[in-house]
Design an enzyme around this catalytic site. Structure first.
Site, PDB file in Angstrom:
ATOM      1  N   HIS A   1       0.836  -1.212   0.000  1.00  0.00           N
ATOM      2  CA  HIS A   1       0.000   0.000   0.000  1.00  0.00           C
ATOM      3  C   HIS A   1       0.866   1.255   0.000  1.00  0.00           C
ATOM      4  O   HIS A   1       0.693   2.149  -0.843  1.00  0.00           O
ATOM      5  CB  HIS A   1      -0.908  -0.018   1.226  1.00  0.00           C
ATOM      6  N   GLU A   2       1.785   1.336   0.939  1.00  0.00           N
ATOM      7  CA  GLU A   2       2.614   2.537   1.032  1.00  0.00           C
ATOM      8  C   GLU A   2       3.535   2.675  -0.182  1.00  0.00           C
ATOM      9  O   GLU A   2       3.836   3.785  -0.618  1.00  0.00           O
ATOM     10  CB  GLU A   2       3.423   2.526   2.335  1.00  0.00           C
TER      11      GLU A   2
ATOM     12  N   HIS B   1       1.762   4.503  -2.888  1.00  0.00           N
ATOM     13  CA  HIS B   1       1.895   5.957  -2.733  1.00  0.00           C
ATOM     14  C   HIS B   1       3.251   6.426  -3.256  1.00  0.00           C
ATOM     15  O   HIS B   1       3.351   7.479  -3.912  1.00  0.00           O
ATOM     16  CB  HIS B   1       1.787   6.340  -1.253  1.00  0.00           C
TER      17      HIS B   1
ATOM     18  N   HIS C   1       3.345   6.791  -6.928  1.00  0.00           N
ATOM     19  CA  HIS C   1       2.639   8.003  -7.343  1.00  0.00           C
ATOM     20  C   HIS C   1       3.583   9.205  -7.306  1.00  0.00           C
ATOM     21  O   HIS C   1       3.503  10.098  -8.154  1.00  0.00           O
ATOM     22  CB  HIS C   1       1.447   8.216  -6.407  1.00  0.00           C
TER      23      HIS C   1
END
Length: 675
Positions: free
Chosen positions: A464-465, A468, A471
């Site tokens: 998940h991290e 980010h 991105h």
């Protein structure tokens, strides 16, 4: 001597030299950089030349560089290695930063220049990105009170300063409660735990200088304890300490802070002309209105609650079979849910965990990024902010794309949870600036010489991290204000939650889920059981999340409650909260909402983004290849590289051709709509 925080950087890739820093450098560096930022803003506002894009918008984008550099380093250290000295500095910096922010957004001359550009925007021959930047700048100034006058401006300034102080106090109180509590484990309780849980307790005790193993309030320690300890009295003691963070009375109690924060947010929204804070906050999000948020949450609540209640009945029967009287209590759920998972899926966390080594899961995340986006990761030997942290250079076809830093282990003084931040964001206005991106987690640190082992939830958090981080690293825009994760709150979780899906791709696990002792790949039978159990206990997970999101929304969608804890109880009663499940984040430790307020009225955004991430991964599944190159290129082109340069709906529609409905989420969670 030149302050190391203000000196030219000499490390590779312009990274800060943490080895040269000392805490006594922060205050003078902050004062100098803040004064410089003020002078830059004053110069823009007082420029005698008519406003144009270069002398106003570009100048604003270039301003405050030294201050940003100082603060990115300071806030990293304050969040991952807090000390009394750093907490005192944070309390001193916070109101000054709020006052500076108010001085910028309430500067009448500066806003007049932005407004002049806005009114003549059709004549400025702007690129689409420049037009978006001007729109966002003007919108942010208006929403910050630039159009207010007289006493209203003064009151808004005071509110902003006080909210900054309250957010800092909330976060520091929560950290103190987490740092100061530990439960020693007697030998019989330790012996009843699986080896990896016992090892985590020993490591936690050693890290804290305790005489023996302890349970702490780090999620990576307390959740496995709740899952595996047969000692119901110890489970209750640990669970109640975990859920009482921020509400223990005394100097670290957050309940009064919450009440004042909600009142001030409501007052600020009213000053700005909104019915309530939720209406103000959601105006710029994809959801747009509180009604739209509530509609989504309640569409999922019914099926989730029904599933959770059915599961609770099964767990309560197991509790009674063990000779304990009903009812099932919140401190029983993790234990019996784990026991039931073993029975239903023949899946034991103790059997699974040796296959989820931290280093191998990092390799898996990197490999997926390589197969999807062509990224390569090479370790860097540079001084970082803590000995546990490590760094990699990120390249693509030999081109430098950024630096990725991982700080994975829990420790005293480190803020709980997991997050992604940047020491520097991508932009092109000041040259080809590539980002320095950090992932911070709180996994249990292993004993010396042993590999770090993750739970399945830990592994999902890592992916998940890292979503980010992608991105940030794949961002390809001109302006830092629009770079990377500078997007709507209910869009920012799309890349992170989407990336979690690749962890469940069988070929990824077959390659990287190797046993810590034997090196053998995860057996096919275990892999199959793991994938089949991926949505196990989804009723519980969904209920605890939606309850938190609904309480957050209710706090802000209307007059502020005089007693937030009473309002919390009323909301939970009104939705029929199952007795044995608590909110994922009770109000006194709801840091997303009250430690700065980034997710205030916005905690729902994880679920809003999940509607999109389920649909987005389906785009890959429809091709028959989870690494389909064309779909990956489209994802990067429309979502990951674009930052905030366009409306999120347009970005997602550009990728998928349409917006999704809630059906994709219900299907992904295997929740059947209520009849």
């Amino acid at each position: 001597m030149t302050n190391p925080l203000l000196a030219d950087r000499t490390l590779p890739f312009d990274l800060p030299d943490f080895a040269a820093l000392s805490d006594d450098a922060f205050a003078p560096a902050f004062d100098t950089a803040l004064a410089q930022a003020r002078a830059e803003i004053d110069a823009i506002a007082a420029d005698p030349a008519p406003a144009d894009f270069e002398n106003t918008i570009h100048a604003l984008e270039r301003s405050g560089r030294a201050l940003s550099d100082v603060l990115s380093v300071f806030f990293l250290l304050a969040s991952v290695d807090a000390t009394p000295e750093r907490e005192a500095l944070q309390r001193a910096f916070s109101p000054k930063l709020a006052e500076f922010s108010s001085d910028v957004t309430l500067n009448a001359a500066l806003f007049a220049r932005i407004e002049a550009l806005w009114q003549t925007r059709d004549t400025l021959d702007l690129t689409p990105e420049q037009a978006r930047l001007l729109e966002i700048k003007r919108r942010d100034f208006v929403r910050a009170g630039a159009a207010l006058e007289g006493a209203d401006r003064d009151r808004l300034r005071a509110i902003n300063t006080r909210l900054a102080e309250l957010g800092t106090a909330f976060a520091q109180n929560l950290l103190a409660d987490e740092r100061d509590w530990a439960m020693p484990l007697p030998q019989d309780a330790l012996a009843a735990l699986p080896g990896f849980v016992a090892d985590a307790a020993r490591a936690a005790g050693a890290e804290r200088g305790a005489d023996g193993p302890v349970v702490t309030l780090s999620r990576s320690v307390i959740v496995p304890f709740l899952q595996f300890s047969p000692h119901r009295d110890l489970r209750r003691r640990a669970y109640e300490a975990w859920t009482a963070r921020g509400a223990r009375g005394g100097a670290t109690d957050n309940r009064a802070i919450v009440a004042e924060t909600l009142a001030l947010r409501a007052e600020r929204a009213a000053l700005l002309g909104y019915d309530n804070f939720a209406a103000y906050k959601l105006e710029t999000e994809m959801a747009k209105t509180p009604a739209a948020v509530r509609e989504l949450l309640m569409a999922v609540w019914g099926p989730a609650r029904a599933r959770a209640e059915a599961d609770a009945g099964q767990l309560e029967q197991m509790l009674q079979d063990d000779g304990h009287p009903a009812p099932l209590e919140p401190w029983d759920w993790h234990f019996y849910a784990e026991k039931r998972r073993r029975a239903l899926h023949d899946l034991d966390e103790a059997e699974l965990k040796p296959y989820l080594q931290l280093d191998r899961m990092i390799e898996a995340a990197f490999d997926c990024a390589h197969r999807l986006f062509g990224l390569d990761f090479a370790p860097l030997d540079i001084p970082l902010h803590h000995p546990d942290a490590r760094a990699w250079e990120v390249t693509r076809d030999g081109r430098h794309m950024g630096v990725f830093i991982g700080d994975y282990f829990a420790r005293a003084g480190k803020r709980s949870g997991a997050w992604c931040s940047a020491l520097r964001s991508q932009q092109k206005l000041a040259g080809e600036i590539r980002p320095h991106v950090l992932n911070v987690c709180n996994f249990a640190k292993p004993a010396a010489g042993r590999p770090a082992l993750l739970s399945w939830d830990d592994a999902r958090t890592l992916f998940h991290e890292f979503g980010h981080a992608l991105h940030q690293m794949l961002s390809d825009v001109t302006y830092e204000s629009l770079s990377g994760t500078s997007v709507a709150r209910d869009f920012v979780e799309l890349p992170s939650q989407l990336y979690e899906h690749w962890l469940e791709v069988p070929e990824v696990l077959q390659t990287f889920a190797t046993h810590a002792d034997t090196g053998e790949a995860m057996p096919q039978a275990l892999l199959t059981r793991l994938i089949e159990a991926a949505t196990y206990d989804m009723g519980f997970q969904t209920v605890e999340f939606i309850a938190s999101a609904l309480v957050d929304l209710d706090f802000h969608d209307g007059p502020p409650p005089a007693d937030p804890m009473q309002r919390q109880a009323e909301v939970l009663e009104s939705i029929g909260m199952p007795r044995a499940i608590r909110m994922r984040h009770a109000t006194p430790h709801f840091a997303h909402v009250f430690a700065g307020g980034g997710y205030a009225s916005g905690y729902y955004s994880y679920m809003w983004s999940e509607v999109m991430d389920a649909d987005a991964f389906a785009a890959f599944e429809e091709t028959g290849d989870p690494f389909d190159p064309e779909t990956a290129r489209a994802l990067e082109r429309h979502v990951l590289s674009t930052g905030g340069t366009a409306d999120p709906e347009a970005l997602y529609t550009g990728f998928r051709g349409r917006l999704p409905g809630v059906e994709a989420l219900l299907k992904g969670r295997k929740l059947v709509p209520a009849a």
